[in-house]
Write an enzyme that holds these catalytic residues in place. Structure first.
Site, PDB file in Angstrom:
ATOM      1  N   ASP A 113     -48.595  40.197 -22.978  1.00 33.87           N
ATOM      2  CA  ASP A 113     -49.881  40.217 -22.279  1.00 33.87           C
ATOM      3  C   ASP A 113     -51.026  40.581 -23.222  1.00 33.87           C
ATOM      4  OD1 ASP A 113     -51.609  40.185 -19.882  1.00 33.87           O
ATOM      5  OD2 ASP A 113     -51.740  42.344 -20.269  1.00 33.87           O
ATOM      6  N   HIS A 122     -30.092  53.868  -8.420  1.00 36.70           N
ATOM      7  CA  HIS A 122     -30.396  55.177  -7.859  1.00 36.70           C
ATOM      8  C   HIS A 122     -31.667  55.715  -8.500  1.00 36.70           C
ATOM      9  CE1 HIS A 122     -26.093  54.728  -7.079  1.00 36.70           C
ATOM     10  NE2 HIS A 122     -26.278  55.559  -6.063  1.00 36.70           N
ATOM     11  N   PHE A 126     -30.353  48.203  -6.129  1.00 36.53           N
ATOM     12  CA  PHE A 126     -29.262  49.148  -5.969  1.00 36.53           C
ATOM     13  C   PHE A 126     -29.223  50.244  -7.027  1.00 36.53           C
ATOM     14  CE2 PHE A 126     -27.508  45.346  -3.721  1.00 36.53           C
ATOM     15  CZ  PHE A 126     -27.747  45.858  -2.459  1.00 36.53           C
TER      16      PHE A 126
END
Length: 165
Positions: A136, A86, A84
């Site tokens: 990572d 924008h 949700f």
């Protein structure tokens, strides 16, 4: 959260029928909005010492530079990750990454936009992605690296200013 007339907070991404919905920001004014979020990456002592000795480089390359690139990409793509949010035309995105103590690296992501909705999720997403990238890049040295907390530090613009430093 928005406030009902009763003054009690309510969730903003729920419509009148109780279904998930994107907030309508069409009537909001354009304002400058900024947000800063942080993520801590805690290394085992020996790993932190080795990273310092290697000037934050691993066999995969420059750890900090790669984290900044990944975090910036995440900021620009937050609406693709969080249903949700924008889509926003990000005006600025900056990272400050430094040791908080001998074992903890802090990633601070600050985002700015002139828009109708804030950039808290973009800052949180950027800090998180940068922290995941550090993990990572360093996991070959240890899987005991910890990420967290990830938290909003500050938000300005819109209805409220928040400072949680």
């Amino acid at each position: 959260m928005a406030e009902k007339k009763s003054g009690k907070p309510q969730l903003t991404h729920i419509d009148v029928a109780g279904r998930p919905a994107m907030v309508d920001v069409g009537d909001k004014a354009l304002t400058v909005r900024t947000a800063s979020a942080s993520a801590d990456v805690r290394f085992p002592k020996a790993v932190a010492e080795r990273l310092r000795e290697q000037d934050m480089r691993s066999t995969k390359g420059a750890i900090i530079d790669t984290a900044v690139i990944a975090g910036t990409m995440a900021v620009k793509n937050t609406a693709q990750w969080i249903p949700f949010c924008h889509s926003l035309a990000i005006e600025a995105c900056a990272f400050c990454i430094d040791w908080q103590n001998k074992q903890t690296l802090r990633i601070l992501c600050t985002v700015r936009v002139t828009g109708k909705t804030g950039v808290e999720m973009e800052a949180l997403t950027g800090a998180s992605a940068a922290a995941l990238t550090v993990y990572d890049m360093c996991k070959a040295l240890s899987h005991a690296i910890e990420i967290g907390p990830v938290k909003l530090r500050e938000k300005q613009g819109g209805k409220r200013t928040v400072s949680l430093k």
